[in-house]
Design a protein around this motif. Structure first.
Motif, short mmCIF file in Angstrom:
data_model
loop_
_atom_site.label_atom_id
_atom_site.label_comp_id
_atom_site.label_asym_id
_atom_site.label_seq_id
_atom_site.Cartn_x
_atom_site.Cartn_y
_atom_site.Cartn_z
N SER A 119 0.85 -1.19 0.00
CA SER A 119 0.00 0.00 0.00
C SER A 119 0.88 1.23 0.00
O SER A 119 1.76 1.37 0.85
CB SER A 119 -0.87 0.04 1.25
OG SER A 119 -1.65 -1.12 1.34
N GLN A 120 0.65 2.13 -0.94
CA GLN A 120 1.40 3.39 -0.99
C GLN A 120 0.78 4.34 0.01
O GLN A 120 -0.41 4.63 -0.05
CB GLN A 120 1.34 3.97 -2.41
CG GLN A 120 2.19 5.20 -2.58
CD GLN A 120 2.27 5.62 -4.04
OE1 GLN A 120 2.18 4.81 -4.95
NE2 GLN A 120 2.45 6.91 -4.25
N THR A 121 1.59 4.80 0.98
CA THR A 121 1.04 5.63 2.04
C THR A 121 1.46 7.09 1.97
O THR A 121 0.80 7.94 2.53
CB THR A 121 1.42 5.09 3.43
OG1 THR A 121 2.84 5.12 3.56
CG2 THR A 121 0.92 3.66 3.62
N LYS A 122 2.57 7.37 1.28
CA LYS A 122 3.07 8.74 1.29
C LYS A 122 4.16 8.86 0.24
O LYS A 122 4.90 7.92 -0.01
CB LYS A 122 3.61 9.00 2.69
CG LYS A 122 4.46 10.18 2.93
CD LYS A 122 4.82 10.17 4.43
CE LYS A 122 5.46 11.44 4.87
NZ LYS A 122 5.63 11.53 6.28
N SER A 123 4.25 10.04 -0.38
CA SER A 123 5.30 10.30 -1.35
C SER A 123 5.79 11.73 -1.13
O SER A 123 4.97 12.66 -1.12
CB SER A 123 4.77 10.13 -2.77
OG SER A 123 5.81 10.13 -3.71
N ARG A 134 6.69 5.90 0.54
CA ARG A 134 6.59 4.91 1.61
C ARG A 134 5.53 3.89 1.24
O ARG A 134 4.40 4.22 0.91
CB ARG A 134 6.25 5.56 2.95
CG ARG A 134 6.29 4.51 4.09
CD ARG A 134 6.15 5.10 5.43
NE ARG A 134 4.83 5.71 5.57
CZ ARG A 134 4.54 6.61 6.49
NH1 ARG A 134 5.43 7.01 7.35
NH2 ARG A 134 3.32 7.12 6.56
N LEU A 135 5.94 2.63 1.31
CA LEU A 135 5.07 1.52 0.97
C LEU A 135 4.91 0.63 2.20
O LEU A 135 5.92 0.23 2.80
CB LEU A 135 5.67 0.72 -0.20
CG LEU A 135 5.95 1.53 -1.47
CD1 LEU A 135 6.77 0.70 -2.44
CD2 LEU A 135 4.65 2.01 -2.10
N ALA A 136 3.69 0.35 2.56
CA ALA A 136 3.43 -0.49 3.73
C ALA A 136 3.26 -1.93 3.29
O ALA A 136 2.53 -2.23 2.35
CB ALA A 136 2.17 -0.01 4.45
N ALA A 137 3.98 -2.80 3.96
CA ALA A 137 3.91 -4.23 3.67
C ALA A 137 2.66 -4.81 4.30
O ALA A 137 2.21 -4.34 5.36
CB ALA A 137 5.16 -4.94 4.19
N PRO A 138 2.10 -5.84 3.68
CA PRO A 138 0.93 -6.47 4.27
C PRO A 138 1.29 -7.19 5.57
O PRO A 138 2.40 -7.67 5.73
CB PRO A 138 0.48 -7.47 3.20
CG PRO A 138 1.72 -7.75 2.40
CD PRO A 138 2.55 -6.50 2.46
#
Length: 140
Positions: A119-123, A134-138
């Motif tokens: 999930s892309q949370t911030k750029s 920032r990519l959040a892992a499952p």
């Protein structure tokens, strides 16, 4: 630390805006001569230790992935990075900014992240020549 000191550090240390915390294990992948040394040093300053490299054989709290268009398949790189993370960890994908060699379209980043299950949370802009996503892992 006071709120004013926090804001001052965010201006002088770009890593402070990225959410790193003291004691975190941060694994760096894709290091090359073009990476931003100030950002690397800033991350090390926040976490209180050196970044670990691609040969690190345990899980990390955060993976910093320097990635350029010519580095291969972004989806594959992200899937590999997920396997290096502690449950609930994040990946900071660092890519060259628009107009720089190795630039990657934001839509390509979004597609690769979704395919990898992230999930892309911030750029944000993290350095003169680099954008951070920032990519959040499952959760496993």
């Amino acid at each position: 630390m006071s709120a004013t000191a926090d804001h001052a550090e965010e201006r002088t240390n770009p890593a402070a805006r990225l959410g790193f915390e003291p004691g975190q294990v941060v694994q760096e992948i894709g290091y090359d001569e073009d990476v931003d040394q100030d950002l690397r040093e800033g991350i090390e300053s926040v976490i209180g230790q050196d970044l670990v490299d691609e040969d690190y054989d345990d899980v990390a709290d955060v993976v910093v992935l320097w990635f350029r268009d010519e580095d291969g398949d972004l989806t594959d790189a992200l899937v590999d990075a997920i396997g290096l993370l502690e449950d609930g960890g994040n990946i900071w994908l660092l890519t060259p900014k628009t107009g720089r060699d190795g630039y990657i379209e934001p839509s390509d980043i979004q597609d690769a992240a979704q395919t990898a299950g992230l999930s892309q949370t911030k750029s944000i802009s993290v350095a003169k020549d680099w954008t951070g996503t920032r990519l959040a892992a499952p959760k496993r």
